[in-house]
Enzyme design. Structure first.
Site, PDB file in Angstrom:
ATOM      1  N   LYS A 100      37.165  30.635  22.650  1.00  0.00           N
ATOM      2  CA  LYS A 100      36.710  29.869  23.818  1.00  0.00           C
ATOM      3  C   LYS A 100      36.694  30.727  25.080  1.00  0.00           C
ATOM      4  CE  LYS A 100      39.714  27.283  26.184  1.00  0.00           C
ATOM      5  NZ  LYS A 100      39.800  27.382  27.651  1.00  0.00           N
ATOM      6  N   ASN A 101      37.770  31.472  25.297  1.00  0.00           N
ATOM      7  CA  ASN A 101      37.864  32.189  26.566  1.00  0.00           C
ATOM      8  C   ASN A 101      36.889  33.359  26.658  1.00  0.00           C
ATOM      9  OD1 ASN A 101      39.724  30.393  27.457  1.00  0.00           O
ATOM     10  ND2 ASN A 101      41.514  31.698  27.134  1.00  0.00           N
ATOM     11  N   ARG A 123      38.099  25.777  34.689  1.00  0.00           N
ATOM     12  CA  ARG A 123      38.515  26.857  35.571  1.00  0.00           C
ATOM     13  C   ARG A 123      37.536  28.038  35.473  1.00  0.00           C
ATOM     14  NH1 ARG A 123      42.139  28.461  38.752  1.00  0.00           N
ATOM     15  NH2 ARG A 123      42.640  30.663  38.766  1.00  0.00           N
ATOM     16  N   CYS A 140      43.310  23.571  33.612  1.00  0.00           N
ATOM     17  CA  CYS A 140      44.599  23.034  33.178  1.00  0.00           C
ATOM     18  C   CYS A 140      45.611  23.143  34.311  1.00  0.00           C
ATOM     19  CB  CYS A 140      45.109  23.828  31.987  1.00  0.00           C
ATOM     20  SG  CYS A 140      44.579  23.146  30.416  1.00  0.00           S
ATOM     21  N   ARG A 173      47.183  28.422  40.600  1.00  0.00           N
ATOM     22  CA  ARG A 173      46.290  29.408  39.989  1.00  0.00           C
ATOM     23  C   ARG A 173      45.348  29.954  41.053  1.00  0.00           C
ATOM     24  NH1 ARG A 173      44.826  27.128  34.046  1.00  0.00           N
ATOM     25  NH2 ARG A 173      44.192  29.268  33.721  1.00  0.00           N
ATOM     26  N   PRO A 174      45.840  30.872  41.868  1.00  0.00           N
ATOM     27  CA  PRO A 174      45.018  31.401  42.955  1.00  0.00           C
ATOM     28  C   PRO A 174      43.876  32.257  42.427  1.00  0.00           C
ATOM     29  CG  PRO A 174      47.105  32.587  42.806  1.00  0.00           C
ATOM     30  CD  PRO A 174      47.164  31.502  41.774  1.00  0.00           C
ATOM     31  N   ILE A 175      42.874  32.498  43.278  1.00  0.00           N
ATOM     32  CA  ILE A 175      41.784  33.389  42.868  1.00  0.00           C
ATOM     33  C   ILE A 175      41.635  34.548  43.863  1.00  0.00           C
ATOM     34  CG2 ILE A 175      40.475  31.691  41.521  1.00  0.00           C
ATOM     35  CD1 ILE A 175      38.651  31.508  44.045  1.00  0.00           C
ATOM     36  N   ASP A 176      42.756  34.859  44.513  1.00  0.00           N
ATOM     37  CA  ASP A 176      42.694  35.919  45.530  1.00  0.00           C
ATOM     38  C   ASP A 176      42.254  37.265  44.961  1.00  0.00           C
ATOM     39  OD1 ASP A 176      45.337  35.523  44.279  1.00  0.00           O
ATOM     40  OD2 ASP A 176      45.880  37.339  45.350  1.00  0.00           O
ATOM     41  N   GLN A 177      42.602  37.552  43.713  1.00  0.00           N
ATOM     42  CA  GLN A 177      42.231  38.855  43.138  1.00  0.00           C
ATOM     43  C   GLN A 177      40.734  38.933  42.846  1.00  0.00           C
ATOM     44  OE1 GLN A 177      44.597  41.405  43.027  1.00  0.00           O
ATOM     45  NE2 GLN A 177      45.639  39.783  44.170  1.00  0.00           N
ATOM     46  N   ASP A 235      49.390  31.243  26.363  1.00  0.00           N
ATOM     47  CA  ASP A 235      48.702  30.106  25.735  1.00  0.00           C
ATOM     48  C   ASP A 235      49.314  29.706  24.390  1.00  0.00           C
ATOM     49  OD1 ASP A 235      47.056  29.995  27.903  1.00  0.00           O
ATOM     50  OD2 ASP A 235      45.233  30.656  26.886  1.00  0.00           O
ATOM     51  N   ILE A 283      53.990  34.042  33.127  1.00  0.00           N
ATOM     52  CA  ILE A 283      52.619  34.083  33.675  1.00  0.00           C
ATOM     53  C   ILE A 283      52.356  32.900  34.615  1.00  0.00           C
ATOM     54  CG2 ILE A 283      50.145  34.289  33.129  1.00  0.00           C
ATOM     55  CD1 ILE A 283      51.679  36.561  31.836  1.00  0.00           C
ATOM     56  N   ARG A 307      39.155  20.183  24.856  1.00  0.00           N
ATOM     57  CA  ARG A 307      38.570  21.240  25.681  1.00  0.00           C
ATOM     58  C   ARG A 307      38.521  22.559  24.916  1.00  0.00           C
ATOM     59  NH1 ARG A 307      41.368  21.874  31.309  1.00  0.00           N
ATOM     60  NH2 ARG A 307      40.078  23.710  31.045  1.00  0.00           N
TER      61      ARG A 307
HETATM   62  C1  UD1 Z   1      42.974  33.094  31.448  1.00  0.00           C
HETATM   63  C2  UD1 Z   1      42.750  32.128  30.309  1.00  0.00           C
HETATM   64  C3  UD1 Z   1      43.984  31.242  30.127  1.00  0.00           C
HETATM   65  C4  UD1 Z   1      45.236  32.116  29.957  1.00  0.00           C
HETATM   66  C5  UD1 Z   1      45.355  33.145  31.078  1.00  0.00           C
HETATM   67  C6  UD1 Z   1      46.482  34.140  30.860  1.00  0.00           C
HETATM   68  C7  UD1 Z   1      40.365  31.778  30.410  1.00  0.00           C
HETATM   69  C8  UD1 Z   1      39.250  30.856  30.695  1.00  0.00           C
HETATM   70  N1  UD1 Z   1      41.608  31.300  30.610  1.00  0.00           N
HETATM   71  O1  UD1 Z   1      43.165  32.297  32.610  1.00  0.00           O
HETATM   72  O2  UD1 Z   1      43.776  30.458  28.968  1.00  0.00           O
HETATM   73  O3  UD1 Z   1      46.371  31.276  30.000  1.00  0.00           O
HETATM   74  O4  UD1 Z   1      44.121  33.896  31.185  1.00  0.00           O
HETATM   75  O5  UD1 Z   1      46.290  34.817  29.653  1.00  0.00           O
HETATM   76  O6  UD1 Z   1      40.178  32.898  29.949  1.00  0.00           O
HETATM   77  N2  UD1 Z   1      46.551  35.259  39.498  1.00  0.00           N
HETATM   78  C9  UD1 Z   1      46.662  35.510  40.836  1.00  0.00           C
HETATM   79  N3  UD1 Z   1      45.516  35.721  41.567  1.00  0.00           N
HETATM   80  C10 UD1 Z   1      44.280  35.710  40.984  1.00  0.00           C
HETATM   81  C11 UD1 Z   1      44.177  35.459  39.608  1.00  0.00           C
HETATM   82  C12 UD1 Z   1      45.348  35.245  38.888  1.00  0.00           C
HETATM   83  O7  UD1 Z   1      47.750  35.547  41.397  1.00  0.00           O
HETATM   84  O8  UD1 Z   1      43.280  35.916  41.693  1.00  0.00           O
HETATM   85  C13 UD1 Z   1      47.779  35.048  38.695  1.00  0.00           C
HETATM   86  C14 UD1 Z   1      47.829  33.653  38.072  1.00  0.00           C
HETATM   87  O9  UD1 Z   1      48.357  32.707  38.948  1.00  0.00           O
HETATM   88  C15 UD1 Z   1      48.706  33.904  36.875  1.00  0.00           C
HETATM   89  C16 UD1 Z   1      48.346  35.334  36.443  1.00  0.00           C
HETATM   90  O10 UD1 Z   1      47.730  35.925  37.586  1.00  0.00           O
HETATM   91  O11 UD1 Z   1      50.064  33.900  37.257  1.00  0.00           O
HETATM   92  C17 UD1 Z   1      47.411  35.436  35.276  1.00  0.00           C
HETATM   93  O12 UD1 Z   1      46.264  34.631  35.519  1.00  0.00           O
HETATM   94  P1  UD1 Z   1      44.834  34.974  34.890  1.00  0.00           P
HETATM   95  O13 UD1 Z   1      44.976  36.036  33.850  1.00  0.00           O
HETATM   96  O14 UD1 Z   1      43.871  35.199  35.988  1.00  0.00           O
HETATM   97  O15 UD1 Z   1      44.480  33.616  34.189  1.00  0.00           O
HETATM   98  P2  UD1 Z   1      43.064  32.959  34.041  1.00  0.00           P
HETATM   99  O16 UD1 Z   1      42.011  34.024  33.990  1.00  0.00           O
HETATM  100  O17 UD1 Z   1      42.942  31.870  35.018  1.00  0.00           O
END
Ligand code: UD1
Length: 429
Positions: free
Chosen positions: A22-23, A92, A116, A121-125, A304, A326, A396
């Site tokens: 899925k991912n 997401r 979920c 779950r920030p997207i700052d990166q 996961d 995580i 999902r």
């Molecule tokens: C993806 C997977 C999810 C899995 C996760 C970790 C998809 C669609 N989802 O989620 O199933 O649980 O990887 O393997 O592929 N973070 C930040 N800033 C950012 C982005 C992330 O601080 O901009 C933090 C998150 O809060 C978290 C960690 O980084 O603590 C890992 O998150 P990330 O790998 O980005 O998870 P997703 O891509 O959302």
């Protein structure tokens, strides 16, 4: 509302075929919009997340056709809408359309993702990466907008290992001028699969699967035919179901290498693991033994799989400790599990588990996708009847979950009325 009703206590035995990841699929679907030529994707899972992504892509004007249950044809030459608000609020991974549209069209708008509810779950990166490539990114009225006159390759160091940010930056950088280096990149199997997909469209990405990814921008991508890798987490879920029910399941169509961290834990817990080229057999003949688990980015133990292994360890002898590193809010299901008789204490990001002899059937509700699957596993081991509510979360990311479990001997049915539930109970009395 649909729910699963389950009569537990049957060891799961037999073979199960694993579907596409899925991912990986969600990212690949988004990237399929980065060419005007036709893209054919095979091994596409038929789940509500992937279907919502397909609808969202279709709403932009792209041609989308499911040519079979697991194959999709996409032609994005007619895209006319670059801001997506509908269909996608709950996925997401909708943010992947940002990287895809920004890369190809230099403009993109996507409603802020939720997905979920397992913690902040920030997207700052992601934003940091887009900005480093020269984009302007803003958030207004719940929509993330990104645009640029032109993208220019850059050297980006991720502060946290993020799957989503790695993939999103890869997409935008693929069509930037010059060279991009992503340091501290995620190494998950679906990151590698995604890079392979983009390369099959003419991208120039090297190093996926290591923590330094190098991308040379290209002007144009072309059509491709691509088969998605098997789903690591679906496979791991069935491995854990075999262990928890003291069963014997051969999990087919997998890449055993991707499952090594899960296999290693199951061996510590007393299971036998037999690997072949594309299958893993898990045999559990006796009570599981305790172990300690810490979730980590790949190749560590996947977050996961944390709820599923916690459910299995809840039945193991001795005390186990599971540490979630995580996501900070990923033990919400423990309250539900406690109602089935589990003895688990959560302190911050750690669960201390005192194994019990058995779970007992109860009505529980799935708080998110993976925890939902874990509660189903608990119910499959439990004495008596259980119902698992809110299964839209499970749907999902698991295709035909109940059907696959039934084929392994489980007594499980999806019902949408009390009448059907009573019928199931009478049939399985
Ligand atoms: C993806 C997977 C999810 C899995 C996760 C970790 C998809 C669609 N989802 O989620 O199933 O649980 O990887 O393997 O592929 N973070 C930040 N800033 C950012 C982005 C992330 O601080 O901009 C933090 C998150 O809060 C978290 C960690 O980084 O603590 C890992 O998150 P990330 O790998 O980005 O998870 P997703 O891509 O959302």
């Amino acid at each position: 509302m649909d729910k699963y009703v389950i009569k537990g206590g049957v060891p799961l035995v037999g073979e199960v075929e694993i579907g596409g990841a899925k991912n990986a699929a969600l990212a690949i679907l988004a990237a399929a919009t980065m060419t005007d030529e036709t893209v054919y994707i095979d091994n596409m899972p038929d789940e509500s997340d992937t279907n919502a992504m397909l609808q969202a892509i279709s709403s932009t004007g792209a041609f989308v056709e499911r040519t079979g249950r697991h194959s999709v044809k996409i032609n994005a030459s007619q895209i006319h809408t670059f801001t997506i608000e509908d269909y996608i609020k709950k996925i997401r991974a909708s943010y992947y359309l940002l990287g895809a549209f920004l890369g190809k069209y230099k403009k993109a708008g996507v409603v802020l993702p939720s997905g979920c509810n397992i913690g902040l779950r920030p997207i700052d990166q992601h934003i940091k990466g887009f900005t480093a490539l020269g984009a302007q990114v803003s958030i207004e009225h719940g929509i993330i907008d990104a645009h640029a006159d032109k993208l220019i390759g850059s050297h980006i160091y991720l502060d946290v290992v993020s799957v989503g940010a790695t993939i999103n930056i890869m997409m935008a950088a693929t069509m930037a001028d010059g060279k991009t280096i992503i340091e501290n990149a995620a190494k998950e199997p679906h990151v590698v699969d995604f890079a392979n997909f983009l390369n099959s469209m003419g991208a120039n990405i090297k190093g996926a699967g290591t923590d330094v990814i190098r991308i040379k921008g290209v002007e144009k991508l072309h059509g491709t035919e691509y088969t998605i890798i098997p789903d690591q987490i679906e496979a791991g879920t069935f491995m854990m179901a075999a262990a928890a029910t003291k069963g014997d399941i051969t999990i087919k169509n997998v890449i055993p290498k991707h499952l090594e961290s899960i296999s290693a834990k199951l061996i510590e817990m007393g299971c036998q693991i037999h690997e072949s080229d594309d299958a893993v057999r898990v045999v559990a003949t006796k009570r599981l033994t305790n172990t300690h688990v810490k979730t980590l980015p790949y190749p560590g133990f996947p977050t996961d799989m944390q709820p599923q292994i916690t459910v299995a360890l809840g039945l193991a002898s001795g005390i186990s400790i599971v540490t979630e590193s995580i996501f900070e809010n990923r033990f919400k299901y423990v309250d539900e599990l406690t109602r089935m008789g589990a003895c688990i204490k959560v302190e911050g990001s750690t669960a201390i588990i005192e194994g019990v002899d058995k779970y007992t059937g109860a009505t529980v509700s799935a708080p998110d996708l993976r925890a939902g699957a874990a509660l189903v596993i608990a119910a499959l081991t439990a004495e008596g009847f259980s119902s698992v509510e809110d299964i839209m979360y499970i749907e999902r990311g698991y295709e035909d979950f109940d059907k696959k479990l039934r084929e392994l001997g489980a007594h499980i049915e999806k019902v949408d009325s009390d009448y059907d539930m009573q019928k199931f109970k009478l049939k399985n009395a």
